[in-house]
Design a protein around this motif. Structure first.
Motif, PDB file in Angstrom:
ATOM      1  N   TRP A 151       0.792  -1.228   0.000  1.00 25.25           N
ATOM      2  CA  TRP A 151       0.000   0.000   0.000  1.00 25.25           C
ATOM      3  C   TRP A 151       0.823   1.277   0.000  1.00 25.25           C
ATOM      4  CZ3 TRP A 151       2.026   2.118   4.249  1.00 25.25           C
ATOM      5  CH2 TRP A 151       2.538   1.236   5.229  1.00 25.25           C
ATOM      6  N   GLN A 157       4.644   0.767  -6.943  1.00 27.41           N
ATOM      7  CA  GLN A 157       5.085  -0.603  -6.615  1.00 27.41           C
ATOM      8  C   GLN A 157       4.531  -1.597  -7.637  1.00 27.41           C
ATOM      9  OE1 GLN A 157       7.327  -1.092  -4.430  1.00 27.41           O
ATOM     10  NE2 GLN A 157       6.891  -0.258  -2.430  1.00 27.41           N
ATOM     11  N   LYS A 175      -1.968  -8.954  -7.352  1.00 22.98           N
ATOM     12  CA  LYS A 175      -2.793  -8.879  -6.147  1.00 22.98           C
ATOM     13  C   LYS A 175      -2.454  -7.531  -5.547  1.00 22.98           C
ATOM     14  CE  LYS A 175      -2.325  -9.336  -1.979  1.00 22.98           C
ATOM     15  NZ  LYS A 175      -2.654  -8.067  -1.286  1.00 22.98           N
ATOM     16  N   SER A 212      -2.304 -15.995  -2.569  1.00 22.31           N
ATOM     17  CA  SER A 212      -0.947 -16.512  -2.842  1.00 22.31           C
ATOM     18  C   SER A 212      -0.952 -18.035  -2.815  1.00 22.31           C
ATOM     19  CB  SER A 212       0.081 -15.942  -1.873  1.00 22.31           C
ATOM     20  OG  SER A 212      -0.317 -16.131  -0.543  1.00 22.31           O
ATOM     21  N   SER A 229       6.821  -7.202   3.578  1.00 19.93           N
ATOM     22  CA  SER A 229       7.682  -7.422   4.738  1.00 19.93           C
ATOM     23  C   SER A 229       8.519  -8.698   4.598  1.00 19.93           C
ATOM     24  CB  SER A 229       6.823  -7.502   6.000  1.00 19.93           C
ATOM     25  OG  SER A 229       5.968  -8.616   5.919  1.00 19.93           O
ATOM     26  N   GLU A 250      11.210  -8.029  -2.967  1.00 15.90           N
ATOM     27  CA  GLU A 250      11.584  -6.671  -2.540  1.00 15.90           C
ATOM     28  C   GLU A 250      11.087  -6.522  -1.123  1.00 15.90           C
ATOM     29  OE1 GLU A 250      13.210  -4.215  -3.668  1.00 15.90           O
ATOM     30  OE2 GLU A 250      13.503  -5.100  -5.647  1.00 15.90           O
ATOM     31  N   LEU A 251      11.946  -6.677  -0.137  1.00 17.44           N
ATOM     32  CA  LEU A 251      11.442  -6.741   1.241  1.00 17.44           C
ATOM     33  C   LEU A 251      11.868  -5.511   2.041  1.00 17.44           C
ATOM     34  CD1 LEU A 251      12.087 -10.563   1.593  1.00 17.44           C
ATOM     35  CD2 LEU A 251      10.106  -9.395   0.625  1.00 17.44           C
ATOM     36  N   CYS A 284      10.443   1.597   2.080  1.00 14.50           N
ATOM     37  CA  CYS A 284      11.423   0.540   2.416  1.00 14.50           C
ATOM     38  C   CYS A 284      12.849   1.052   2.356  1.00 14.50           C
ATOM     39  CB  CYS A 284      11.225  -0.666   1.525  1.00 14.50           C
ATOM     40  SG  CYS A 284      11.223  -0.257  -0.208  1.00 14.50           S
ATOM     41  N   ARG A 330      -2.957  -0.110  13.134  1.00 14.17           N
ATOM     42  CA  ARG A 330      -2.005  -1.190  13.427  1.00 14.17           C
ATOM     43  C   ARG A 330      -0.556  -0.712  13.273  1.00 14.17           C
ATOM     44  NH1 ARG A 330       0.227  -5.078  10.092  1.00 14.17           N
ATOM     45  NH2 ARG A 330      -0.959  -4.356   8.296  1.00 14.17           N
ATOM     46  N   GLU A 381      12.651  -2.970  11.618  1.00 19.07           N
ATOM     47  CA  GLU A 381      12.364  -1.825  10.737  1.00 19.07           C
ATOM     48  C   GLU A 381      11.219  -0.989  11.311  1.00 19.07           C
ATOM     49  OE1 GLU A 381      10.667  -3.060   7.037  1.00 19.07           O
ATOM     50  OE2 GLU A 381      11.247  -1.221   6.006  1.00 19.07           O
TER      51      GLU A 381
HETATM   52  P1  NAD Z   1       2.516  -7.063   5.738  1.00 17.83           P
HETATM   53  O1  NAD Z   1       3.651  -7.984   5.603  1.00 17.83           O
HETATM   54  O2  NAD Z   1       1.390  -7.447   6.631  1.00 17.83           O
HETATM   55  O3  NAD Z   1       1.877  -6.756   4.318  1.00 17.83           O
HETATM   56  C1  NAD Z   1       2.658  -6.325   3.233  1.00 17.83           C
HETATM   57  C2  NAD Z   1       1.946  -6.746   1.955  1.00 17.83           C
HETATM   58  O4  NAD Z   1       1.955  -8.140   1.853  1.00 17.83           O
HETATM   59  C3  NAD Z   1       0.464  -6.343   1.914  1.00 17.83           C
HETATM   60  O5  NAD Z   1       0.167  -5.785   0.659  1.00 17.83           O
HETATM   61  C4  NAD Z   1      -0.291  -7.647   2.112  1.00 17.83           C
HETATM   62  O6  NAD Z   1      -1.499  -7.665   1.400  1.00 17.83           O
HETATM   63  C5  NAD Z   1       0.668  -8.651   1.567  1.00 17.83           C
HETATM   64  N1  NAD Z   1       0.559  -9.965   2.186  1.00 17.83           N
HETATM   65  C6  NAD Z   1       0.526 -10.254   3.505  1.00 17.83           C
HETATM   66  N2  NAD Z   1       0.427 -11.590   3.696  1.00 17.83           N
HETATM   67  C7  NAD Z   1       0.407 -12.154   2.460  1.00 17.83           C
HETATM   68  C8  NAD Z   1       0.332 -13.490   1.979  1.00 17.83           C
HETATM   69  N3  NAD Z   1       0.290 -14.549   2.805  1.00 17.83           N
HETATM   70  N4  NAD Z   1       0.305 -13.684   0.639  1.00 17.83           N
HETATM   71  C9  NAD Z   1       0.365 -12.643  -0.215  1.00 17.83           C
HETATM   72  N5  NAD Z   1       0.455 -11.374   0.177  1.00 17.83           N
HETATM   73  C10 NAD Z   1       0.482 -11.121   1.497  1.00 17.83           C
HETATM   74  O7  NAD Z   1       3.121  -5.678   6.186  1.00 17.83           O
HETATM   75  P2  NAD Z   1       2.384  -4.339   6.642  1.00 17.83           P
HETATM   76  O8  NAD Z   1       2.322  -4.373   8.126  1.00 17.83           O
HETATM   77  O9  NAD Z   1       1.184  -4.026   5.849  1.00 17.83           O
HETATM   78  O10 NAD Z   1       3.499  -3.316   6.194  1.00 17.83           O
HETATM   79  C11 NAD Z   1       4.591  -3.053   6.982  1.00 17.83           C
HETATM   80  C12 NAD Z   1       5.783  -3.874   6.657  1.00 17.83           C
HETATM   81  O11 NAD Z   1       5.803  -4.229   5.287  1.00 17.83           O
HETATM   82  C13 NAD Z   1       7.016  -3.051   6.883  1.00 17.83           C
HETATM   83  O12 NAD Z   1       7.611  -3.446   8.080  1.00 17.83           O
HETATM   84  C14 NAD Z   1       7.881  -3.275   5.707  1.00 17.83           C
HETATM   85  O13 NAD Z   1       8.902  -4.158   6.030  1.00 17.83           O
HETATM   86  C15 NAD Z   1       7.064  -3.986   4.720  1.00 17.83           C
HETATM   87  N6  NAD Z   1       6.880  -3.246   3.486  1.00 17.83           N
HETATM   88  C16 NAD Z   1       7.901  -3.200   2.618  1.00 17.83           C
HETATM   89  C17 NAD Z   1       7.749  -2.526   1.430  1.00 17.83           C
HETATM   90  C18 NAD Z   1       8.831  -2.476   0.418  1.00 17.83           C
HETATM   91  O14 NAD Z   1       8.770  -1.640  -0.453  1.00 17.83           O
HETATM   92  N7  NAD Z   1       9.811  -3.361   0.439  1.00 17.83           N
HETATM   93  C19 NAD Z   1       6.567  -1.884   1.159  1.00 17.83           C
HETATM   94  C20 NAD Z   1       5.531  -1.944   2.082  1.00 17.83           C
HETATM   95  C21 NAD Z   1       5.695  -2.649   3.230  1.00 17.83           C
END
Ligand code: NAD
Length: 478
Positions: A151, A157, A175, A212, A229, A250-251, A284, A330, A381
């Protein structure tokens, strides 16, 4: 501002989910519901998978030259509609309108660059050992791919996956982010209107784990790409691995910023203030661990804190806002918990340090100094508007701290000393390093991490590589 209901884009049509489930979209600046989006059921996903297979054939049937033209048309439509799309983006994500505009227009530049590269997926001829044998290595699209995007940059992204995937000749299911579905849908409309064949692109939302787990193992899918993440990335990389599918990950990151005694502090401060608090720190590659040499530490902390305290926080739709809200309650609570832990362990609050008492999800731009490595926030992070300051005396100590964490995404340094630049360039463990300016994330440059920050790239020619197979053909002419 009207927030249109968001539907699924499957097989060239915008549709409700087959089970009729919808979920609310919240404006993080107010905490209020502004709209809703459709959830994909398993039947919807199966339809998208089947369409991605047919869409791949249709996209392959076009020449690289034609595909490039369609992509450029989409980029132009995105630019024409940038104001409307940026407005939606700010409503659902919270970032200031100026940042949203930059994201959308930057997204159009990304499409253009990959549209050009689409015409340059050259192979090579390898000299053979025998006069009647020819050896070719050719590049072919991997096939239908699936991308999972977050998001924080709802438009860019997606485009970091979509533009190289289309350029390589792949079809792609995205997705999208459930928190911010509106701007991605408006961006997909540009590709539809530009003439991308039905099925070549799909946009779905729903229950992330269900999507997924259903789609990655499906034999139609040949490539997986995820941004998000580290824990989710590890899970999805595992799932892709079980089915022997290549994956780009890309984490998260926890970017070090090394400021040496000889740095141009004014230039460093001006650049880093804007970059640190961009999108309320939910980036990130956000600069996070500020490692500052003893001789300039006090001066730099003071300068940076003063600038942070003067930032205007508010609703991103309002003129003059420099820092918007965080995405949701959250994430706000996660940052609160990390900051509280640091304070309890002796961090000094130079400015900010708490949520702002108003509707929406606001956290004050925060500077913490006197950081030590036992604090949780120095290990996890923060993904919020928080800058952490730590002193160092010798460059080797800063390098050791920079390398300490399992993350390896972005890193930053300011110094005029060429031997320090050399040492940093050789020793920092990160996918990206920018020195004395902010030079990351251009369409034409590699973008990605190492270590637990992931693998693969979403920029430059390296990004195209992720959507291509190499086929070697050796032929003997009788
Ligand atoms: P999160 O891991 O809960 O969600 C991140 C994304 O992953 C969301 O779009 C979510 O829909 C998707 N997701 C979650 N579980 C999934 C699954 N089992 N299968 C497929 N998709 C799934 O993280 P959050 O709390 O929303 O965001 C914060 C964390 O996410 C941060 O700590 C950061 O590390 C990471 N983040 C990284 C980037 C990046 O550009 N690398 C961008 C956004 C968030």
């Amino acid at each position: 501002m009207f927030y249109p209901p968001v539907n699924l884009f499957i097989n060239g049509e915008w549709r409700e989910g087959s089970e009729g489930i919808r979920e609310d979209v919240i404006n993080p600046a107010t905490g209020k519901v502004i709209g809703s989006f459709a959830h994909a059921s398993i039947a919807d996903l199966d339809l998208a998978l089947k369409a991605a297979n047919a869409g791949f054939q249709a996209w392959q049937a076009l020449s690289a030259f034609e595909r490039s033209k369609i992509m450029r048309r989409a980029a132009n439509l995105l630019r024409e509609r940038a104001e409307d799309i940026a407005t939606l983006l700010t409503l659902e994500e919270g970032k200031p309108l100026a940042e949203a505009r930059m994201e959308v227009n930057g997204g159009a530049d990304l499409i253009d660059w990959f549209a050009e590269e689409a015409r340059r997926t050259y192979g090579r001829i390898i000299p053979s050992r025998s006069p009647n044998v020819t050896q070719h290595a050719i590049r072919e699209a991997v096939g239908p791919a699936i991308g999972f995007t977050p998001w924080n940059f709802p438009v860019s992204q997606i485009l970091r996956k979509l533009a190289p995937a289309l350029a390589a000749g792949c079809s792609l299911i995205i997705k999208g982010p459930e928190e911010t579905p509106g701007s991605p849908a408006a961006m997909f409309k540009c590709f539809e209107d530009a003439g991308v064949p039905a099925g070549t692109l799909a946009l779905v939302f729903g229950i992330p784990a269900q999507i997924s787990e259903h789609c990655i193992p499906n034999p139609i899918i040949k490539k997986v790409s995820f941004t998000g993440s580290v824990p989710v990335g590890k899970h999805l990389a595992g799932l892709a691995g079980q089915h022997m599918k290549p994956a780009t990950m890309e984490l998260g990151g926890h970017a070090p910023v090394v400021i040496c005694d000889d740095a141009d502090l004014e230039s460093a401060c001006a650049a880093l203030i804007a970059f640190k608090f961009r999108n309320a720190g939910q980036v990130c590659i956000s600069p996070t661990r500020f490692l500052v040499q003893n001789g300039v530490y006090d001066r730099f902390v003071e300068m940076f804190s003063k600038a942070a305290a003067s930032l205007k926080v508010g609703d991103g739709s309002e003129d003059g806002t420099q820092v918007g809200p965080m995405i949701n309650e959250r994430r706000l609570q996660a940052v609160e918990r990390l900051v509280q832990d640091a304070i309890e362990r002796g961090a000094r609050v130079e400015t900010g340090g708490s949520r702002i008492d108003r509707p929406g999800f606001y956290f004050a731009p925060t500077v913490l100094s006197g950081m030590t490595i036992d604090m949780q926030i120095m290990n996890e992070e923060p993904f919020g508007p928080v800058a952490l300051f730590m002193r160092f005396s010798q460059l080797k100590d800063a390098i050791a701290e920079a390398k300490r964490l399992p993350y390896g995404l972005a890193s930053y340094a300011w110094t005029r000393d060429s031997s320090a630049i050399h040492a940093l360039s050789r020793s920092i463990e990160a996918g990206m390093l920018t020195i004395n300016h902010l030079g990351l994330a251009l369409p034409e440059t590699p973008y990605g991490g190492i270590k637990e920050s992931g693998h693969g790239s979403e920029g430059g020619t390296e990004a195209l590589e992720g959507y291509l197979n190499t086929k070697f053909i050796s032929c003997s002419y009788p």
